[in-house]
Design a protein around this motif. Sequence first.
Motif, PDB file in Angstrom:
ATOM      1  N   GLY A 130      77.968  67.267  83.586  1.00 39.56           N
ATOM      2  CA  GLY A 130      76.728  66.533  83.388  1.00 39.56           C
ATOM      3  C   GLY A 130      75.706  67.285  82.561  1.00 39.56           C
ATOM      4  N   ILE A 131      76.016  68.527  82.166  1.00 44.76           N
ATOM      5  CA  ILE A 131      75.098  69.330  81.354  1.00 44.76           C
ATOM      6  C   ILE A 131      75.888  70.015  80.241  1.00 44.76           C
ATOM      7  CG2 ILE A 131      73.393  71.176  81.275  1.00 44.76           C
ATOM      8  CD1 ILE A 131      72.724  70.712  84.129  1.00 44.76           C
ATOM      9  N   PRO A 132      75.921  69.448  79.038  1.00 44.22           N
ATOM     10  CA  PRO A 132      76.574  70.141  77.925  1.00 44.22           C
ATOM     11  C   PRO A 132      75.761  71.356  77.502  1.00 44.22           C
ATOM     12  CG  PRO A 132      75.458  68.164  77.139  1.00 44.22           C
ATOM     13  CD  PRO A 132      75.349  68.155  78.635  1.00 44.22           C
ATOM     14  N   THR A 133      76.380  72.283  76.780  1.00 41.64           N
ATOM     15  CA  THR A 133      75.692  73.486  76.350  1.00 41.64           C
ATOM     16  C   THR A 133      76.246  73.965  75.017  1.00 41.64           C
ATOM     17  OG1 THR A 133      75.196  75.797  76.902  1.00 41.64           O
ATOM     18  CG2 THR A 133      77.297  74.911  77.698  1.00 41.64           C
ATOM     19  N   ARG A 134      75.452  74.722  74.305  1.00 35.90           N
ATOM     20  CA  ARG A 134      75.906  75.366  73.069  1.00 35.90           C
ATOM     21  C   ARG A 134      76.563  76.710  73.339  1.00 35.90           C
ATOM     22  NH1 ARG A 134      71.086  74.362  68.528  1.00 35.90           N
ATOM     23  NH2 ARG A 134      71.523  72.137  68.182  1.00 35.90           N
ATOM     24  N   GLY A 135      76.613  77.123  74.588  1.00 32.44           N
ATOM     25  CA  GLY A 135      77.247  78.400  74.916  1.00 32.44           C
ATOM     26  C   GLY A 135      76.836  78.922  76.271  1.00 32.44           C
ATOM     27  N   ARG A 136      75.571  79.143  76.471  1.00 30.33           N
ATOM     28  CA  ARG A 136      75.080  79.670  77.741  1.00 30.33           C
ATOM     29  C   ARG A 136      74.833  78.532  78.716  1.00 30.33           C
ATOM     30  NH1 ARG A 136      73.328  82.502  73.537  1.00 30.33           N
ATOM     31  NH2 ARG A 136      73.368  84.789  73.608  1.00 30.33           N
ATOM     32  N   SER A 137      75.106  78.813  79.995  1.00 31.44           N
ATOM     33  CA  SER A 137      75.002  77.783  81.022  1.00 31.44           C
ATOM     34  C   SER A 137      74.119  78.273  82.164  1.00 31.44           C
ATOM     35  CB  SER A 137      76.400  77.428  81.561  1.00 31.44           C
ATOM     36  OG  SER A 137      77.230  76.938  80.533  1.00 31.44           O
ATOM     37  N   LEU A 138      73.818  77.364  83.076  1.00 33.88           N
ATOM     38  CA  LEU A 138      73.101  77.753  84.277  1.00 33.88           C
ATOM     39  C   LEU A 138      73.894  78.813  85.034  1.00 33.88           C
ATOM     40  CD1 LEU A 138      72.072  74.211  85.569  1.00 33.88           C
ATOM     41  CD2 LEU A 138      70.553  75.891  84.495  1.00 33.88           C
ATOM     42  N   PRO A 139      73.215  79.746  85.688  1.00 35.98           N
ATOM     43  CA  PRO A 139      73.946  80.773  86.438  1.00 35.98           C
ATOM     44  C   PRO A 139      74.685  80.173  87.622  1.00 35.98           C
ATOM     45  CG  PRO A 139      71.600  80.867  86.924  1.00 35.98           C
ATOM     46  CD  PRO A 139      71.753  79.901  85.796  1.00 35.98           C
ATOM     47  N   GLU A 140      75.789  80.805  87.974  1.00 35.60           N
ATOM     48  CA  GLU A 140      76.460  80.425  89.212  1.00 35.60           C
ATOM     49  C   GLU A 140      75.608  80.894  90.384  1.00 35.60           C
ATOM     50  OE1 GLU A 140      80.491  81.603  89.470  1.00 35.60           O
ATOM     51  OE2 GLU A 140      81.060  80.708  87.551  1.00 35.60           O
ATOM     52  N   ALA A 141      75.541  80.060  91.395  1.00 32.79           N
ATOM     53  CA  ALA A 141      74.709  80.384  92.553  1.00 32.79           C
ATOM     54  C   ALA A 141      75.403  79.921  93.818  1.00 32.79           C
ATOM     55  CB  ALA A 141      73.338  79.708  92.422  1.00 32.79           C
ATOM     56  N   ASP A 142      74.970  80.451  94.939  1.00 31.63           N
ATOM     57  CA  ASP A 142      75.526  80.025  96.216  1.00 31.63           C
ATOM     58  C   ASP A 142      75.324  78.524  96.391  1.00 31.63           C
ATOM     59  OD1 ASP A 142      76.195  82.632  96.779  1.00 31.63           O
ATOM     60  OD2 ASP A 142      74.386  83.010  97.977  1.00 31.63           O
ATOM     61  N   ALA A 143      76.295  77.888  97.001  1.00 29.60           N
ATOM     62  CA  ALA A 143      76.220  76.445  97.218  1.00 29.60           C
ATOM     63  C   ALA A 143      75.007  76.094  98.075  1.00 29.60           C
ATOM     64  CB  ALA A 143      77.493  75.948  97.885  1.00 29.60           C
ATOM     65  N   LEU A 144      74.399  74.967  97.751  1.00 26.27           N
ATOM     66  CA  LEU A 144      73.270  74.498  98.545  1.00 26.27           C
ATOM     67  C   LEU A 144      73.734  74.122  99.947  1.00 26.27           C
ATOM     68  CD1 LEU A 144      71.645  72.100  95.941  1.00 26.27           C
ATOM     69  CD2 LEU A 144      70.795  74.357  96.605  1.00 26.27           C
ATOM     70  N   PRO A 145      72.924  74.374 100.964  1.00 30.98           N
ATOM     71  CA  PRO A 145      73.282  73.898 102.309  1.00 30.98           C
ATOM     72  C   PRO A 145      73.354  72.379 102.320  1.00 30.98           C
ATOM     73  CG  PRO A 145      71.011  74.691 102.233  1.00 30.98           C
ATOM     74  CD  PRO A 145      71.629  75.074 100.934  1.00 30.98           C
ATOM     75  N   HIS A 146      74.258  71.842 103.125  1.00 30.27           N
ATOM     76  CA  HIS A 146      74.468  70.391 103.133  1.00 30.27           C
ATOM     77  C   HIS A 146      73.468  69.750 104.095  1.00 30.27           C
ATOM     78  CE1 HIS A 146      77.256  67.041 102.014  1.00 30.27           C
ATOM     79  NE2 HIS A 146      76.528  66.474 102.951  1.00 30.27           N
ATOM     80  N   THR A 147      72.227  69.622 103.657  1.00 30.62           N
ATOM     81  CA  THR A 147      71.204  68.950 104.447  1.00 30.62           C
ATOM     82  C   THR A 147      71.053  67.522 103.946  1.00 30.62           C
ATOM     83  OG1 THR A 147      69.522  69.859 102.969  1.00 30.62           O
ATOM     84  CG2 THR A 147      69.959  71.064 105.013  1.00 30.62           C
ATOM     85  N   ASP A 148      70.887  66.590 104.870  1.00 36.47           N
ATOM     86  CA  ASP A 148      70.924  65.167 104.544  1.00 36.47           C
ATOM     87  C   ASP A 148      69.604  64.702 103.932  1.00 36.47           C
ATOM     88  OD1 ASP A 148      72.119  62.411 104.828  1.00 36.47           O
ATOM     89  OD2 ASP A 148      70.322  62.186 106.057  1.00 36.47           O
ATOM     90  N   ALA A 149      69.699  64.063 102.769  1.00 36.05           N
ATOM     91  CA  ALA A 149      68.502  63.638 102.044  1.00 36.05           C
ATOM     92  C   ALA A 149      67.720  62.571 102.799  1.00 36.05           C
ATOM     93  CB  ALA A 149      68.891  63.132 100.658  1.00 36.05           C
ATOM     94  N   LEU A 150      68.395  61.590 103.368  1.00 41.65           N
ATOM     95  CA  LEU A 150      67.685  60.524 104.069  1.00 41.65           C
ATOM     96  C   LEU A 150      66.896  61.078 105.246  1.00 41.65           C
ATOM     97  CD1 LEU A 150      67.004  57.550 104.507  1.00 41.65           C
ATOM     98  CD2 LEU A 150      69.123  57.351 105.845  1.00 41.65           C
ATOM     99  N   THR A 151      67.512  61.988 106.000  1.00 43.15           N
ATOM    100  CA  THR A 151      66.821  62.602 107.133  1.00 43.15           C
ATOM    101  C   THR A 151      65.585  63.364 106.671  1.00 43.15           C
ATOM    102  OG1 THR A 151      68.907  62.813 108.350  1.00 43.15           O
ATOM    103  CG2 THR A 151      67.077  64.200 109.060  1.00 43.15           C
ATOM    104  N   ALA A 152      65.738  64.131 105.590  1.00 44.04           N
ATOM    105  CA  ALA A 152      64.630  64.938 105.089  1.00 44.04           C
ATOM    106  C   ALA A 152      63.523  64.071 104.505  1.00 44.04           C
ATOM    107  CB  ALA A 152      65.151  65.922 104.040  1.00 44.04           C
ATOM    108  N   LEU A 153      63.898  63.057 103.736  1.00 41.26           N
ATOM    109  CA  LEU A 153      62.901  62.178 103.120  1.00 41.26           C
ATOM    110  C   LEU A 153      62.143  61.399 104.182  1.00 41.26           C
ATOM    111  CD1 LEU A 153      61.597  60.963 100.633  1.00 41.26           C
ATOM    112  CD2 LEU A 153      63.627  59.543 100.305  1.00 41.26           C
ATOM    113  N   THR A 154      62.860  60.931 105.200  1.00 42.09           N
ATOM    114  CA  THR A 154      62.223  60.219 106.307  1.00 42.09           C
ATOM    115  C   THR A 154      61.234  61.118 107.037  1.00 42.09           C
ATOM    116  OG1 THR A 154      64.150  58.778 106.613  1.00 42.09           O
ATOM    117  CG2 THR A 154      62.655  59.025 108.483  1.00 42.09           C
ATOM    118  N   ALA A 155      61.647  62.356 107.318  1.00 44.54           N
ATOM    119  CA  ALA A 155      60.768  63.291 108.029  1.00 44.54           C
ATOM    120  C   ALA A 155      59.516  63.594 107.203  1.00 44.54           C
ATOM    121  CB  ALA A 155      61.528  64.574 108.346  1.00 44.54           C
ATOM    122  N   TRP A 156      59.692  63.728 105.883  1.00 38.20           N
ATOM    123  CA  TRP A 156      58.532  63.992 105.018  1.00 38.20           C
ATOM    124  C   TRP A 156      57.537  62.835 105.076  1.00 38.20           C
ATOM    125  CZ3 TRP A 156      57.682  61.659  99.914  1.00 38.20           C
ATOM    126  CH2 TRP A 156      56.532  62.153  99.282  1.00 38.20           C
TER     127      TRP A 156
END
Length: 305
Positions: free
Chosen positions: A81-107
């Motif tokens: 989903g992100i083309p590049t001319r060479g350099r890319s976003l750094p690899e990082a630890d996977a995001l925790p699997h927190t549920d968006a609906l639960t979080a959006l509702t709580a907000w």
Amino acid sequence: MVWIDTDMGFDDILAMMIVAASSKPIAGVSLVFGNAPMDAVRANAAGAASLLGWRFPIHIGAERAILGGVETPAHVLGPTGIPTRGRSLPEADALPHTDALTALTAWLEGLDAPGEILALGPLTNVAILSLARPDLISKITSVTWMGGGATRGNHTASAEFNAFADPEAVAIVLTSGVTLRVADLDLCRQVLVGPEDVDTVRAVGTPKAEILADLLGAYVDIALNSGRKAMALYDPTAAAAFVAPDAFVFEKAQVTMELSGTHTRGRTIVDQRPRANPNALWGMRADATRVRALALDALVEASRA
């Protein structure tokens, strides 16, 4: 305070940079399929957060459309989903699997005053929220969405990608009662970036600038490779409409989502006749110079940080 819903392509990241550089605090982010399948969207989000030092929470939302399909523009953007001319976003630890609906509702439940949503991908998460908790719609001042097209599409001849990826979600949001402000293809195509803007970012001279310049360059290449001289700023224009509304003209419109046409599924039908019954605000004009400056300033400042 704003909640951002995104499928985390490069223009989404730039849109979020514009908001982060403004006075609008980001309460949280929900991810949705779109520019890529969810695994790639999650990886992009983790990489962007690592590169840009984002500290706001990011939650995992809908992995497929309301009716179950997964549409992506992989033929344009590639598998990540992100083309590049060479350099890319750094690899990082996977995001925790927190549920968006639960979080959006709580907000929303915790807000003392109504909040706003900036939606940069398919509207699936917003539609799910409106179905699951219609009582919370009154706590949303507006949803500003990059999507649709009054004249023509980009994913098909009739349909813009975010609308086509989940038209049922758009139809649900249009009937939810929320104020929907639409930054469509025609509005976003008023704001362009070109090769000279890539040079401006690269000239900052930092390692971060090299990454952002390569990503911006590949984004511009989408236009260059099709014979155009510059690329429209899609999601960043929607973000600019959110942070600098005085740079835009929005007008009332009755918007209908085409759900069944053989050649027109996903088309947004925009009726601005006097007898129309408005259910949205449709972006008509943008101050292109100001919007482009907001985007480039955000890129340059992030490159220096």
